[in-house]
Design an enzyme around this catalytic site. Structure first.
Site, short mmCIF file in Angstrom:
data_model
loop_
_atom_site.label_atom_id
_atom_site.label_comp_id
_atom_site.label_asym_id
_atom_site.label_seq_id
_atom_site.Cartn_x
_atom_site.Cartn_y
_atom_site.Cartn_z
N THR A 30 -11.06 -0.03 -10.65
CA THR A 30 -10.61 -1.12 -10.99
C THR A 30 -11.28 -2.52 -11.32
O THR A 30 -10.43 -3.38 -11.97
CB THR A 30 -9.90 -1.20 -9.91
N THR A 42 -12.54 2.35 -6.02
CA THR A 42 -12.81 2.21 -4.66
C THR A 42 -12.57 3.75 -3.73
O THR A 42 -12.95 4.45 -3.10
CB THR A 42 -12.07 1.19 -4.33
N ASP A 43 -11.38 4.41 -4.44
CA ASP A 43 -10.78 5.61 -4.27
C ASP A 43 -12.27 6.36 -3.64
O ASP A 43 -12.79 7.83 -2.86
CB ASP A 43 -10.31 6.45 -5.25
N LYS A 68 -13.52 5.28 2.41
CA LYS A 68 -11.79 4.02 2.44
C LYS A 68 -10.81 4.34 3.37
O LYS A 68 -10.42 6.25 3.61
CB LYS A 68 -12.21 4.21 1.36
#
Ligand code: ASP
Length: 462
Positions: A108, A184-185, A263
């Site tokens: 993202t 980020t995942d 995360k």
């Protein structure tokens, strides 16, 4: 019919748009039969999305979908096609500032919305980056390179190896810091593996992502990038770190050690948490404030040790009650070399699995135990069952996080097939993946009574 006026709309939604003579990019006032009233710009519809909704961008910047069959009126006027491309600008050069390299992998943080498909697509371009966050030039001379353009679920052994090599080359060239843009995942998986593949770094290696794309008003992309670039340029912390929002507000970012971070929330911007420890430092646009002093310090040499290897015949088995042994048997049959179990409580699986664990042992498949509680240690001596599993060759990994153990196992098996050697690598801490104890304030985060928690609660009651 000129399809272009209704980009992507079909079926019921298209009928409704035509009925009210409303087209894509029109400013619209939409009323619904349940009293709803919305003002915004009609956006193109993803060609793969359903034909039941009309999507508008509200004046707040958020997109919503409205069920077409509930619409009783659309007043459409004016038309302005939004251009979501950021202007490209060349990054200015200042001989007094340090040289920092930004390696883009996608996610993202490097995305903008593609209104043709409705999807967020990776679109990393150095010029776009500077065009959208010119403040980056306050800290350094930033050179950027897109090495991948993938969402992070598509990162794998090939990309981890490529990234570690690219980092090694930049250290060799003498840059003062490295920023890695990443989805980020799985950012914490990559942070962990880089902590093992690139050791003894003389400079900061700062991983950064964003939870919300830059076309959204609440995007964290710009601030995270500023914090990460500041850290890479100025900080004396020469480790692999993750730099993301600390509190839910934008008051500061946190620098998390690459082996202890995870995360923890699917949508909050403050999603990354240090688990079982406290972060290394806080960072805002003006200063970097260490909150511990046992970090590796910046050096002037170039003596990083880069070991870019990974054996991907490994798996994590997340134990659930009543799990059947065939899960393990299929891994053995398919040639897997190592398995990390995320066990319950202190590190347990049910008795029916024990014969399968024995079969793993006989087949030379390394089995390692971690805990699904995330906080705390595996303790296999407390119960008889734990002792039995030790007999079956299961190796307890103290307080190593399951994903970190997974990444370390792939890296260890990339170096050797000898399980004794692999066990030694797994149990020798490299940078905080196993610690002697977990501080209680590392657990208290989000549990009450500290300023961050109060701020979090206040923000979420609004
Ligand atoms: N799915 C995206 C990724 O991990 C999400 C993000 O970047 O935050 O690449």
């Amino acid at each position: 019919m000129n399809e272009d006026l209704y980009k992507g709309y079909r079926g019921v939604a298209l009928e409704v748009l035509k009925k009210y003579n409303a087209q894509v990019w029109s400013d619209a006032k939409i009323s619904t039969n349940n009293g709803g009233y919305y003002e915004g710009r009609i956006l193109p519809r993803s060609v793969t999305a359903d034909d039941l909704h009309i999507v508008i961008k509200l004046h707040t910047g958020y997109n919503i979908g409205i069920a077409a069959k509930k619409i009783i009126k659309i007043e459409a006027e004016g038309k302005k096609e939004a251009i979501y491309k950021v202007p490209e600008k060349e990054f200015p050069f200042d001989p007094k500032k340090p040289k920092v390299k930004l390696l883009g992998t996608g996610g993202t943080i490097a995305s903008r919305l593609d209104y043709r498909t409705g999807a967020v697509i990776p679109a990393f371009s150095p010029g776009e980056l500077y065009g959208s966050v010119p403040e980056l030039a306050d800290y350094c001379n930033l050179e950027t390179e897109k090495i991948y353009g993938v969402f992070s679920e598509n990162m794998g052994a090939e990309q981890w190896i490529g990234l570690a090599k690219a980092i090694g080359e930049e250290i060799e060239k003498g840059v003062k810091g490295i920023v890695v843009g990443h989805g980020t995942d799985t950012l914490h998986h990559t942070a962990a593996v880089l902590s093992f593949m690139v050791q003894n770094s003389p400079i900061p290696i700062v991983m950064v992502g964003s939870q919300r794309s830059s076309d959204r008003p609440s995007s964290d992309a710009a601030l995270n990038l500023m914090h990460a670039v500041k850290t890479a340029s100025e900080s004396d912390i020469a480790e692999v770190m993750v730099c993301m929002f600390g509190p839910t507000s934008d008051s500061y970012g946190l620098l998390h050690r690459g082996t202890r971070v995870r995360k923890m929330h699917s949508s909050y911007r403050s999603t990354f948490r240090t688990i079982g420890d406290i972060p290394i430092a806080m960072v805002d646009r003006n200063k970097i404030t260490p909150i511990r002093d046992d970090y590796k310090k910046r050096r002037k040499d170039k003596n990083a040790i880069v070991t870019p290897v990974f054996n991907d015949k490994i798996s994590i088995v997340y134990y659930y009650p009543d799990m059947k042994p065939d899960i393990f048997d299929s891994l053995i049959e398919n040639g897997y070399k190592g398995i990390v179990i995320a066990g319950t409580g202190l590190g347990h699986v049910n008795k029916p699995l024990y014969p399968a664990l024995k079969r793993c042992q006989e087949a030379g498949v390394g089995v390692y135990m971690t805990v699904q509680t995330l906080w705390g240690y595996v303790q296999m001596y407390v119960y008889e069952t734990g002792r039995e599993m030790l007999q079956l060759g299961v190796v307890p990994l103290a307080n190593m996080l399951p994903e970190v153990a997974f990444m370390k196992l792939g890296w260890a098996l990339g170096q050797t097939d000898d399980l004794e050697e692999v066990n030694k690598i797994m149990l020798t801490p490299i940078n905080g993946e196993i610690t002697d104890s977990e501080p209680s304030n590392g657990y208290l985060i989000y549990q009450g009574g500290i300023p961050e928690v109060e701020e979090f609660i206040a923000n979420n009651q609004k």
